[in-house]
Write a protein that holds these residues in place. Structure first.
Motif, mmCIF file in Angstrom:
data_model
loop_
_atom_site.group_PDB
_atom_site.id
_atom_site.type_symbol
_atom_site.label_atom_id
_atom_site.label_comp_id
_atom_site.label_asym_id
_atom_site.label_seq_id
_atom_site.Cartn_x
_atom_site.Cartn_y
_atom_site.Cartn_z
ATOM 1 N N VAL A 189 0.741 -1.359 0.081
ATOM 2 C CA VAL A 189 -0.119 0.106 0.007
ATOM 3 C C VAL A 189 0.794 1.021 -0.028
ATOM 4 O O VAL A 189 0.468 2.004 -0.919
ATOM 5 C CB VAL A 189 -0.980 0.124 1.092
ATOM 6 C CG1 VAL A 189 -1.739 1.233 1.357
ATOM 7 C CG2 VAL A 189 -1.697 -1.289 1.098
ATOM 8 N N ARG A 190 1.885 1.409 0.929
ATOM 9 C CA ARG A 190 2.874 2.402 0.902
ATOM 10 C C ARG A 190 4.010 2.559 0.014
ATOM 11 O O ARG A 190 4.381 1.547 -0.354
ATOM 12 C CB ARG A 190 3.305 2.435 2.111
ATOM 13 C CG ARG A 190 4.289 3.860 2.709
ATOM 14 C CD ARG A 190 4.471 4.063 4.048
ATOM 15 N NE ARG A 190 3.200 4.289 4.952
ATOM 16 C CZ ARG A 190 2.302 5.104 4.854
ATOM 17 N NH1 ARG A 190 2.727 6.389 4.206
ATOM 18 N NH2 ARG A 190 1.318 5.387 5.437
ATOM 19 N N ALA A 191 4.045 3.631 -0.713
ATOM 20 C CA ALA A 191 5.152 3.644 -1.666
ATOM 21 C C ALA A 191 6.402 3.638 -1.019
ATOM 22 O O ALA A 191 6.747 3.960 0.181
ATOM 23 C CB ALA A 191 4.993 5.191 -2.304
ATOM 24 N N ASN A 192 7.482 3.273 -1.845
ATOM 25 C CA ASN A 192 8.813 3.090 -1.251
ATOM 26 C C ASN A 192 9.765 4.447 -1.534
ATOM 27 O O ASN A 192 8.995 5.373 -2.024
ATOM 28 C CB ASN A 192 9.512 2.056 -1.732
ATOM 29 C CG ASN A 192 9.834 2.160 -3.432
ATOM 30 O OD1 ASN A 192 9.885 3.254 -3.901
ATOM 31 N ND2 ASN A 192 10.016 0.743 -3.976
ATOM 32 N N ALA A 193 10.896 4.523 -1.206
ATOM 33 C CA ALA A 193 11.613 5.796 -1.306
ATOM 34 C C ALA A 193 12.193 6.166 -2.585
ATOM 35 O O ALA A 193 12.573 7.103 -2.953
ATOM 36 C CB ALA A 193 12.781 5.806 -0.356
ATOM 37 N N SER A 194 11.673 5.103 -3.629
ATOM 38 C CA SER A 194 12.505 5.314 -5.072
ATOM 39 C C SER A 194 11.229 5.513 -6.045
ATOM 40 O O SER A 194 11.245 5.361 -7.382
ATOM 41 C CB SER A 194 12.862 3.984 -5.548
ATOM 42 O OG SER A 194 14.012 3.722 -4.584
ATOM 43 N N ASP A 195 10.021 6.212 -5.567
ATOM 44 C CA ASP A 195 8.881 6.593 -6.227
ATOM 45 C C ASP A 195 8.241 5.010 -6.945
ATOM 46 O O ASP A 195 7.650 5.251 -8.026
ATOM 47 C CB ASP A 195 9.208 7.401 -7.293
ATOM 48 C CG ASP A 195 9.391 8.815 -6.667
ATOM 49 O OD1 ASP A 195 8.821 9.180 -5.495
ATOM 50 O OD2 ASP A 195 10.255 9.563 -7.238
ATOM 51 N N GLY A 196 8.559 4.120 -6.384
ATOM 52 C CA GLY A 196 7.696 2.792 -6.703
ATOM 53 C C GLY A 196 7.112 1.955 -5.732
ATOM 54 O O GLY A 196 6.764 2.751 -4.595
ATOM 55 N N THR A 197 6.690 1.039 -5.818
ATOM 56 C CA THR A 197 6.064 0.212 -4.791
ATOM 57 C C THR A 197 6.634 -1.301 -4.876
ATOM 58 O O THR A 197 7.227 -1.784 -5.923
ATOM 59 C CB THR A 197 4.731 -0.241 -5.154
ATOM 60 O OG1 THR A 197 4.590 -0.582 -6.619
ATOM 61 C CG2 THR A 197 3.810 1.263 -5.048
ATOM 62 N N ASP A 198 6.734 -1.816 -3.605
ATOM 63 C CA ASP A 198 7.370 -3.198 -3.581
ATOM 64 C C ASP A 198 6.219 -4.423 -3.466
ATOM 65 O O ASP A 198 5.235 -4.132 -3.541
ATOM 66 C CB ASP A 198 8.160 -3.089 -2.239
ATOM 67 C CG ASP A 198 9.319 -2.447 -2.190
ATOM 68 O OD1 ASP A 198 9.862 -2.095 -3.274
ATOM 69 O OD2 ASP A 198 9.850 -1.879 -1.075
ATOM 70 N N HIS A 199 6.586 -5.563 -3.565
ATOM 71 C CA HIS A 199 5.822 -6.860 -3.533
ATOM 72 C C HIS A 199 4.730 -6.801 -2.553
ATOM 73 O O HIS A 199 5.049 -6.538 -1.492
ATOM 74 C CB HIS A 199 6.813 -8.055 -3.575
ATOM 75 C CG HIS A 199 7.716 -8.218 -4.612
ATOM 76 N ND1 HIS A 199 8.541 -9.338 -4.762
ATOM 77 C CD2 HIS A 199 8.070 -7.435 -5.536
ATOM 78 C CE1 HIS A 199 9.343 -9.037 -5.816
ATOM 79 N NE2 HIS A 199 8.996 -8.011 -6.169
ATOM 80 N N GLY A 200 3.358 -6.986 -2.992
ATOM 81 C CA GLY A 200 2.528 -6.945 -2.144
ATOM 82 C C GLY A 200 1.583 -8.315 -2.160
ATOM 83 O O GLY A 200 2.149 -9.251 -2.294
ATOM 84 N N THR A 201 0.336 -7.925 -1.996
ATOM 85 C CA THR A 201 -0.299 -9.399 -1.879
ATOM 86 C C THR A 201 -1.647 -9.259 -2.867
ATOM 87 O O THR A 201 -1.658 -9.445 -3.839
ATOM 88 C CB THR A 201 -1.011 -9.432 -0.283
ATOM 89 O OG1 THR A 201 -1.621 -8.485 0.297
ATOM 90 C CG2 THR A 201 0.156 -10.135 0.330
ATOM 91 N N ALA A 202 -2.780 -8.803 -2.106
ATOM 92 C CA ALA A 202 -4.113 -8.883 -2.916
ATOM 93 C C ALA A 202 -4.152 -7.774 -4.107
ATOM 94 O O ALA A 202 -3.624 -6.841 -3.882
ATOM 95 C CB ALA A 202 -5.247 -8.565 -1.869
ATOM 96 N N SER A 203 -5.048 -7.938 -5.246
ATOM 97 C CA SER A 203 -5.165 -7.231 -6.173
ATOM 98 C C SER A 203 -6.500 -7.354 -6.823
ATOM 99 O O SER A 203 -7.371 -8.077 -6.215
ATOM 100 C CB SER A 203 -3.851 -7.355 -7.154
ATOM 101 O OG SER A 203 -3.718 -6.401 -8.003
ATOM 102 N N ASN A 204 -6.569 -6.982 -8.046
ATOM 103 C CA ASN A 204 -7.624 -7.023 -9.018
ATOM 104 C C ASN A 204 -7.457 -8.257 -10.038
ATOM 105 O O ASN A 204 -6.729 -8.361 -10.571
ATOM 106 C CB ASN A 204 -8.143 -5.799 -9.732
ATOM 107 C CG ASN A 204 -8.010 -4.465 -8.894
ATOM 108 O OD1 ASN A 204 -8.574 -4.487 -7.852
ATOM 109 N ND2 ASN A 204 -6.711 -3.770 -8.912
ATOM 110 N N VAL A 205 -8.803 -8.874 -10.439
ATOM 111 C CA VAL A 205 -8.729 -9.897 -11.587
ATOM 112 C C VAL A 205 -9.736 -8.770 -12.618
ATOM 113 O O VAL A 205 -11.029 -8.415 -12.052
ATOM 114 C CB VAL A 205 -9.067 -10.764 -11.460
ATOM 115 C CG1 VAL A 205 -9.224 -11.813 -12.569
ATOM 116 C CG2 VAL A 205 -7.943 -11.649 -10.469
ATOM 117 N N LEU A 206 -9.550 -8.584 -13.584
ATOM 118 C CA LEU A 206 -10.503 -8.214 -14.827
ATOM 119 C C LEU A 206 -11.032 -9.325 -15.810
ATOM 120 O O LEU A 206 -10.261 -10.283 -16.181
ATOM 121 C CB LEU A 206 -9.758 -7.118 -15.541
ATOM 122 C CG LEU A 206 -8.978 -6.075 -14.920
ATOM 123 C CD1 LEU A 206 -8.195 -5.158 -15.946
ATOM 124 C CD2 LEU A 206 -9.959 -5.289 -13.967
#
Length: 413
Positions: free
Chosen positions: A334-351
């Protein structure tokens, strides 16, 4: 990044045994598929599975723009309500997803939120093994669609991959799907690099409008270079004596453009071949740094390819029986990292999309404040979606394929 060839990944990793490969997982061409034209039941539906390798950021794909916690967690990456393609007063799609937004308005796009599984794993390989085997507790050596193929008769042409390596999801206990090579389309470069560089360079005598145009062009070239570097780093493979050098990592995906893969799928559907399942992919979604522009470009590729495919399919009777499912192995934190990116998480969306899909929002949106060690808590088990696709698209008993799983995603198909 360590990459593995098709045979080394499928056999050495234990995801599928040599017996499945011996059943004919390779060696097929498009002509072999087209030779089955007219062999299928005209009432049968077709499943097209689109894998986004690398862990696509679900929160910046289906965006909870009205939630203050979203903006607090990622102030530089967050989109405002004015920027998103709104689905309702709380949620919108990434600005790059204009085509999918239109399909949602037409009732042909379903967004399933909070999709995941118990005890999530943030490893690309482990998580993709779980998604492709549909066995969260202990991934086995068969894919969920491979097990369906075993029950459907085992003809490899029933389940086809247009990716460089057959994904484990198409490997069964006694049979495996067909890996059909897709020729890569390469655009010719009209202008030399020196000329393109001049377009991106601002000059002192430029008007403000021209200076802005140069800056925008420079940004575009920068993003294009980032994408090229991502693809090169993830797709570079070791060459073996048998010539198999295509990547088969969980962060890989096909080098062939997604629209080219889906064009081949469309040709097969329009020819009414016997194939019931197609697998295609796009890589590059492991966005640990400088995410916003890169993800927009990647999602733009997905949007153009998938929405264009959906429109093409809507023109024919066989095409209107196609259901497309788009997923990634996990979302991002949920929280962005210090490199203007995001790290590996868990739940997401399926389309899910297609003429036979009942569009709308499905599943409970995960809380952005009640987190599991900084990650979203899943609200929809991915096996509910698989079970629905097996029952409603592939006309088979989900319990026999998914180890007795009884969950369903009600109302979407």
């Amino acid at each position: 990044m360590d990459t593995l060839t098709r045979r080394r990944f499928l056999v050495a990793s234990g995801v599928v045994g040599a017996s499945a490969l011996a059943a004919g997982a390779t060696g097929y061409r498009l002509s072999d598929l087209l030779a089955t034209s007219g062999d299928r039941d005209p009432r049968a539906r077709t499943l097209v599975l689109v894998t986004l390798y690398g862990g696509n950021d679900g929160l910046n794909t289906v965006i909870p723009y009205a939630d203050p916690a979203y903006h607090d967690a990622r102030p530089e990456l967050a989109y405002t309500g004015e920027e998103v393609k709104r689905l309702d007063d709380e949620v919108g799609l990434n600005p790059a997803l204009a085509g999918l937004h239109r399909l949602h308005g037409e009732g042909r796009l379903a967004v399933v939120r909070g999709v995941g599984y118990p005890k999530p794993d943030r490893s690309h390989f482990r998580s993709m093994d779980i998604w492709q085997t549909a066995e969260p507790e202990r991934p086995g050596n068969t894919g969920w669609l491979g097990r369906w193929l075993d029950r459907a008769g085992g003809d490899p042409r029933l389940a086809v991959s247009f990716e460089p390596a057959m994904p484990p999801l198409l490997a069964g206990e006694r049979s495996a799907g067909a890996a059909v090579p897709a020729a890569e389309r390469k655009a010719s470069r009209v202008l030399p690099q020196a000329t393109l560089a001049e377009f991106a360079a601002a000059a002192p005598e430029d008007t403000p409008a021209r200076a802005r145009a140069a800056a925008c062009f420079a940004d575009l070239r920068s993003v294009e270079e980032m994408i090229r570097e991502v693809r090169d780093s993830e797709a570079a493979a070791e060459q073996e004596p048998d010539g198999e050098g295509a990547p088969a990592t969980a962060t890989g995906g096909s080098r062939t453009p997604l629209d080219a893969q889906l064009d081949l799928v469309a040709q097969c559907v329009e020819a009414e071949v016997s194939t019931r399942v197609f697998s295609v992919s796009l890589g590059g979604f492991d966005t640990h740094a400088d995410e916003k522009q890169l993800q927009e470009v990647l999602l733009g590729q997905v949007d153009r390819a998938v929405s264009g495919f959906a429109d093409r399919m809507a023109r024919t009777e066989a095409g209107r029986k196609v259901v497309v499912a788009v997923y990634s192995e996990f979302g991002r934190r949920v929280r962005a990292n210090a490199s203007d990116g995001t790290d590996h998480g868990t739940a997401s969306n399926v389309l899910l999309l297609g003429s036979g899909v009942r569009g709308g929002l499905y599943g409970e949106a995960p809380s952005l404040t009640d987190l599991d060690d900084g990650d979203l808590r899943f609200t929809t088990d991915f096996r509910d979606i698989y079970a629905t696709l097996l029952a409603r698209v592939l006309d088979t008993d989900p319990g026999a394929v998914l180890g007795g799983w009884r969950g369903r995603l009600d109302g979407v198909l």
